[in-house]
Each structure stands twice: as structure tokens, then as C-alpha cells.
Design a protein around this motif. Structure first.
Motif, PDB file in Angstrom:
ATOM      1  N   GLY A 106      19.082 -15.453  28.322  1.00  0.00           N
ATOM      2  CA  GLY A 106      20.050 -15.485  27.230  1.00  0.00           C
ATOM      3  C   GLY A 106      19.476 -16.033  25.945  1.00  0.00           C
ATOM      4  O   GLY A 106      20.085 -15.868  24.881  1.00  0.00           O
ATOM      5  N   GLY A 107      18.321 -16.691  26.009  1.00  0.00           N
ATOM      6  CA  GLY A 107      17.704 -17.279  24.818  1.00  0.00           C
ATOM      7  C   GLY A 107      16.946 -16.257  23.997  1.00  0.00           C
ATOM      8  O   GLY A 107      16.636 -15.150  24.458  1.00  0.00           O
ATOM      9  N   SER A 108      16.620 -16.631  22.772  1.00  0.00           N
ATOM     10  CA  SER A 108      15.982 -15.687  21.846  1.00  0.00           C
ATOM     11  C   SER A 108      14.616 -15.212  22.342  1.00  0.00           C
ATOM     12  O   SER A 108      14.327 -14.010  22.317  1.00  0.00           O
ATOM     13  CB  SER A 108      15.848 -16.344  20.463  1.00  0.00           C
ATOM     14  OG  SER A 108      15.088 -17.550  20.552  1.00  0.00           O
ATOM     15  N   SER A 109      13.769 -16.119  22.786  1.00  0.00           N
ATOM     16  CA  SER A 109      12.431 -15.734  23.239  1.00  0.00           C
ATOM     17  C   SER A 109      12.485 -14.941  24.538  1.00  0.00           C
ATOM     18  O   SER A 109      11.719 -13.993  24.743  1.00  0.00           O
ATOM     19  CB  SER A 109      11.549 -16.976  23.416  1.00  0.00           C
ATOM     20  OG  SER A 109      11.287 -17.588  22.166  1.00  0.00           O
ATOM     21  N   PHE A 110      13.377 -15.330  25.426  1.00  0.00           N
ATOM     22  CA  PHE A 110      13.567 -14.601  26.693  1.00  0.00           C
ATOM     23  C   PHE A 110      13.970 -13.161  26.390  1.00  0.00           C
ATOM     24  O   PHE A 110      13.411 -12.204  26.946  1.00  0.00           O
ATOM     25  CB  PHE A 110      14.639 -15.304  27.528  1.00  0.00           C
ATOM     26  CG  PHE A 110      14.857 -14.699  28.886  1.00  0.00           C
ATOM     27  CD1 PHE A 110      14.146 -15.149  29.983  1.00  0.00           C
ATOM     28  CD2 PHE A 110      15.785 -13.681  29.071  1.00  0.00           C
ATOM     29  CE1 PHE A 110      14.348 -14.604  31.244  1.00  0.00           C
ATOM     30  CE2 PHE A 110      15.995 -13.124  30.320  1.00  0.00           C
ATOM     31  CZ  PHE A 110      15.272 -13.580  31.417  1.00  0.00           C
ATOM     32  N   HIS A 111      14.928 -12.992  25.503  1.00  0.00           N
ATOM     33  CA  HIS A 111      15.398 -11.656  25.134  1.00  0.00           C
ATOM     34  C   HIS A 111      14.278 -10.858  24.460  1.00  0.00           C
ATOM     35  O   HIS A 111      14.082  -9.667  24.761  1.00  0.00           O
ATOM     36  CB  HIS A 111      16.595 -11.773  24.191  1.00  0.00           C
ATOM     37  CG  HIS A 111      17.016 -10.477  23.580  1.00  0.00           C
ATOM     38  ND1 HIS A 111      17.707  -9.501  24.272  1.00  0.00           N
ATOM     39  CD2 HIS A 111      16.821  -9.974  22.317  1.00  0.00           C
ATOM     40  CE1 HIS A 111      17.925  -8.459  23.491  1.00  0.00           C
ATOM     41  NE2 HIS A 111      17.401  -8.728  22.302  1.00  0.00           N
TER      42      HIS A 111
END
Length: 472
Positions: free
Chosen positions: A452-457
Motif C-alpha cells: 500500500g505504500g508509495s515505494s511498494f506500489h
């Protein structure tokens, strides 16, 4: 290597190419360190990553075995720029082979460090996408990508005599990054001669760094902003922040790194015996060196703080010479000090007893400190470290530094100044606030890499796009 592990987890087969010199050091380290890299046997001198579809191959860099590499940056940078033929030959010969447990499919993209211009022609010849990976922070990456523009604007080569001139602030770069002082730029831009070899090598890398089909940056949007990352795309290709790259592996308890030095895990047991946030951790990374006089001043400053400290002292911390500490120093501090040759840095920074990190301000170290919520005292030495140090102090509000070291990297900071800064960090309300700021950034970094986080996405977006290109 953390990026390689994250991509392997998402289904990629990884061929990790090093120079023979680096590969040899990794082999030696894998024999002594308890980590996830193991040798596949003495016959082929190969490495593999446990439980991962990652193979490690190497090519010669064209330099003799006894060449100092980083002690002669000019020759090393020129050598690396000439490695295209050897790299292409290696990749073509091992593009689709059985390596150990896995049958590796054909290579479908090349992920290249920002200073590996030699990969551009290889990717073109093999008709595969070239992905540019910036291991620096976004702001430093912008400074490097736009080096030729900075030169056309008269900002480089940097004239140190004008470093503190407020009229020389650099505000012409994109990405909404803060105004930069000339000394925030890469230290190789301080060339007195415009024909300087490392200076011109960086100008060349700057041109080739714009030739890619994807850009990945080891930072997170919440730290530097999406605009700074987007500014790293000169040709309209996607540019994504996917860091801190070590953090997902660390949070899941995976040991994926391979240090080039023998680690000393005993320091963790020593840290267990210290009070919370009481320890000063000192490490200048794997390359930075300090003068004998400077290390003596630092030793006396650490002694003067009265705080426990963990100090990483490499064998080559002083130009390949043994460090000579002040007379009686080790005896006087033995009840509250531990000196080691190397340490598992992330585990050290994650320990509750560590209160501050005295660092050379390399980007990996700054990012690790942010991710563990530890404030820093910056003591830069080379390259991008001056910008990282300044941003940690003035932009992210998580640290302090020593006066004048950005202008004179040979300056010897006296023990009185160092002791004062360390005491402020450990005992004052100012130091407490800096630690609280670091803990807030730690929360942001953790959220960025979790589902759900920016880097994960962003990383998943890259994986999806590359998978589609591979099957197109």
C-alpha cells in the motif's frame, strides 16, 4: 543487491555482474561472514544467493590486480567506461543457461547503475530495455544528470573560493529541490582543470544517463517529493522512487547483503548491555579515509563526552596504514567503548541503545539511519556525501555537522568542536528534537515500503511493465 532480491521475489531471474576485483572480495567475505551469499565451490569460484534465482558473474575491468581502484579514481572510471565488449560477450554467452539449481531464461532487460554508461551500447545491441538505477538520493542524482547543464550555466567546475557567496546559490535545477550551495555538488566537480579526467568522465556519464527506458531511484517520495524523482526522466520514460531498498528485506528478517569486510556480530551483545539511546555509533563506511591527526582528535572527543561508543575502525581508515590512537585511550575508555573492524550496520542502528550515528554521510548510511530513526552527525569525505550531510541538517532536520568541512575536506576538526556537537546531540533538547524528527521519518520510510505504500506500489508497477515488455 537488495533490489536484486526484491526483483527475484517477484519472479525475475537475476544475473548480477561485478568486476572480477569486487567479485573476489565478495568471495572472500562470504567465506567468513554468516550471510545469504555462499560459494558454489572452489572449482568455478562462483557465488549464489540462498533460496533465490540470483547468479553472480564477473568481468575484468582491464586494470592490474594490484591497482588501487578507488585510490586512483581517474583510471578506474575510464576503465569502467570501456567494459562494453566484455559485458556483452558475457551476457550473450550466459543468456540462456543452466546455472546450478535453475535454468536461466534469456536476458530481457539490463538494470544499470547510473555510472555504468558501458551498458547503453550493450542494451542497444541486445535489443533489451536499459533501466537506469540511481543509488543516490534524488537531489544528488539530479545534480549528476544535469551536469552538462550546470556547466553551461557556469556552476561547474566549482570554485571553492566562491563557495560561501550567497549570490552563487544554484536554483536552476528542476524537481523543486532546495537551493544548493556549490559545495553541495559532487566533490569531483571541484576540478581546478576543466580537462580533469574524473570531471569529464562524470560529464560523459551525465549524457548517457538520459538514455534509458526506465528510471529507478533509491529514495521515497515522502522524503524528497515526487517532483524530484520525475526530474530524473529526460526522455519521458517513467521515473519511480522505490526505496529504501534494504528496508523490506530487513523488516522481514532477510539477510540479503554481502559486505566486503568481515563483520563482528559481538558488538550487538555489547549494545545489549548499554542504556537506551546512550551509545555514539561511529563509522565512515567502506571507502572514506581520515587523517591520523583527525582520528586522534575524534578519539579524544569521544573520550571527553563520557558516553559509551561503538567505533568502526577499518584497517585502512588512514591511507592503508594502521590507526594510531592517543596514548592510553583504549585503557581509559575500556569500560564504555568497543572498537571493531566492521559491524552489521543496520542491526546496530536498529538497536535501542544507539543514540546518534557519526557518519561520512554516504547515501546508504543516511538512508539506513533515517529508516531506523537515528539522528546523524555528518562528516563528509567525497562525492555526494556533502549534499547528503547538508540535507540531513538543513532540509530533513535530523542532524548536525562540523563547520567548514564542506569547503575544506582536509580540515582537521578539533576535539573541542567535535565533543561539543556530540554532547549537544546526546544531552540537549536540540538533540532530543532531532531524534524525534528522525523517528517521524522512520515511520514514513516504513509505510513507503509496506504493501500500500508509495515505494511498494512503484516497484510493483515497474515489475508489471517489465514483464509485459518481456512477453511482447
Amino acid at each position: 543487491m537488495n533490489l536484486a532480491q526484491l526483483l527475484a521475489e517477484r519472479g525475475f531471474f537475476i544475473t548480477f555482474v561485478n568486476t572480477e576485483w569486487i567479485h573476489k572480495r565478495m568471495l572472500e567475505a562470504s567465506a567468513t561472514n554468516t550471510n545469504s551469499l555462499v560459494s558454489r565451490g572452489d572449482t568455478d569460484h562462483q557465488l549464489e544467493q540462498r533460496r533465490s534465482k540470483i547468479r553472480f558473474l564477473c568481468i575484468p575491468d582491464g586494470l592490474p590486480p594490484d591497482h588501487g581502484r578507488f585510490s586512483n579514481v581517474a583510471e578506474y572510471m575510464v576503465a569502467v567506461q570501456k567494459m562494453s565488449p566484455a559485458l556483452e560477450q558475457l551476457l550473450r554467452s550466459r543468456s540462456s543457461t543452466d546455472d546450478g539449481k535453475y535454468s536461466f531464461p534469456p536476458i530481457t532487460c539490463i538494470v544499470a547503475d547510473c555510472n555504468m554508461s558501458c551498458t547503453e551500447q550493450v542494451a542497444t545491441n541486445m535489443k533489451v530495455p536499459r533501466v537506469i538505477f540511481w543509488p543516490l538520493c534524488a537531489a544528488s542524482s539530479i545534480c549528476q544528470l544535469y551536469a552538462n547543464f550546470l556547466m553551461s550555466e557556469g556552476h561547474i567546475p566549482v570554485k571553492i573560493t566562491e563557495a560561501n557567496n550567497p549570490g552563487k546559490l544554484i536554483t536552476c535545477l528542476p524537481g523543486n529541490i532546495p537551493p544548493l550551495r556549490p559545495t553541495n555538488l559532487n566533490s569531483l566537480y571541484r576540478a581546478e582543470d576543466p580537462t580533469d579526467i574524473p570531471f569529464n568522465a562524470l560529464l560523459y556519464e551525465s549524457k548517457i544517463s538520459s538514455k534509458g527506458e526506465y528510471v529507478l531511484v533509491n529514495t521515497f517520495e515522502e522524503l524528497e517529493g515526487r517532483d524530484a524523482v520525475t526530474a530524473l526522466s529526460l526522455n519521458g520514460c517513467p521515473a519511480l522512487a522505490i526505496g529504501p531498498l534494504f528496508l523490506p528485506n530487513f523488516l522481514q528478517g532477510r539477510d540479503t547483503t554481502s559486505n566486503l569486510w568481515e563483520e563482528n556480530d559481538s558488538c550487538l551483545t555489547w549494545l545489549d548491555m548499554q542504556q537506551p539511546a546512550s551509545v555514539i555509533y561511529v563509522s565512515f563506511g567502506s571507502l572514506a579515509v581520515k587523517s591520523q591527526e583527525q582520528l586522534q582528535q575524534l578519539a579524544l572527543a569521544l573520550e571527553g563526552t563520557g558516553q559509551p561508543f561503538l567505533w568502526v575502525l577499518r584497517l585502512d581508515n588512514v591511507d592503508d596504514k594502521p590507526v594510531v590512537l592517543p596514548d592510553g585511550f583504549e585503557e581509559r575508555t575500556k569500560d564504555r567503548a568497543l572498537l571493531v573492524r566492521w559491524a552489521p550496520q543496520v542491526k546496530v542502528l536498529a538497536h535501542t541503545s544507539v543514540g546518534v550515528f557519526v557518519t561520512h554521510s554516504g547515501w546508504n548510511s543516511i538512508l539506513e539511519s533515517i529508516s531506523m530513526g537515528v539522528p546523524v552527525v555528518g562528516f563528509p569525505y567525497f562525492g555526494d556525501q556533502f549534499l547528503n550531510c547538508r540535507f540531513a541538517k538543513d532540509v530533513w532536520d535530523i542532524g548536525l555537522d562540523f563547520e567548514g568541512v564542506d569547503v575544506d575536506d582536509q580540515k582537521v576538526v578539533p576535539k573541542e568542536e567535535m565533543e561539543d556537537i556530540l554532547k549537544r546531540m546526546m544531552r540537549s533538547s536540540e538533540g532530543k528534537q532531532l531524534r524525534e524528527n528522525a523517528l517521524k521519518l522512520k515511520e514514513c520510510a516504513t509505510r513507503a515500503v509496506l504493501p500500500g505504500g508509495s515505494s511498494f506500489h512503484n516497484l510493483n508497477t515497474f515489475v508489471k511493465d517489465m514483464a509485459e515488455k518481456a512477453t511482447a
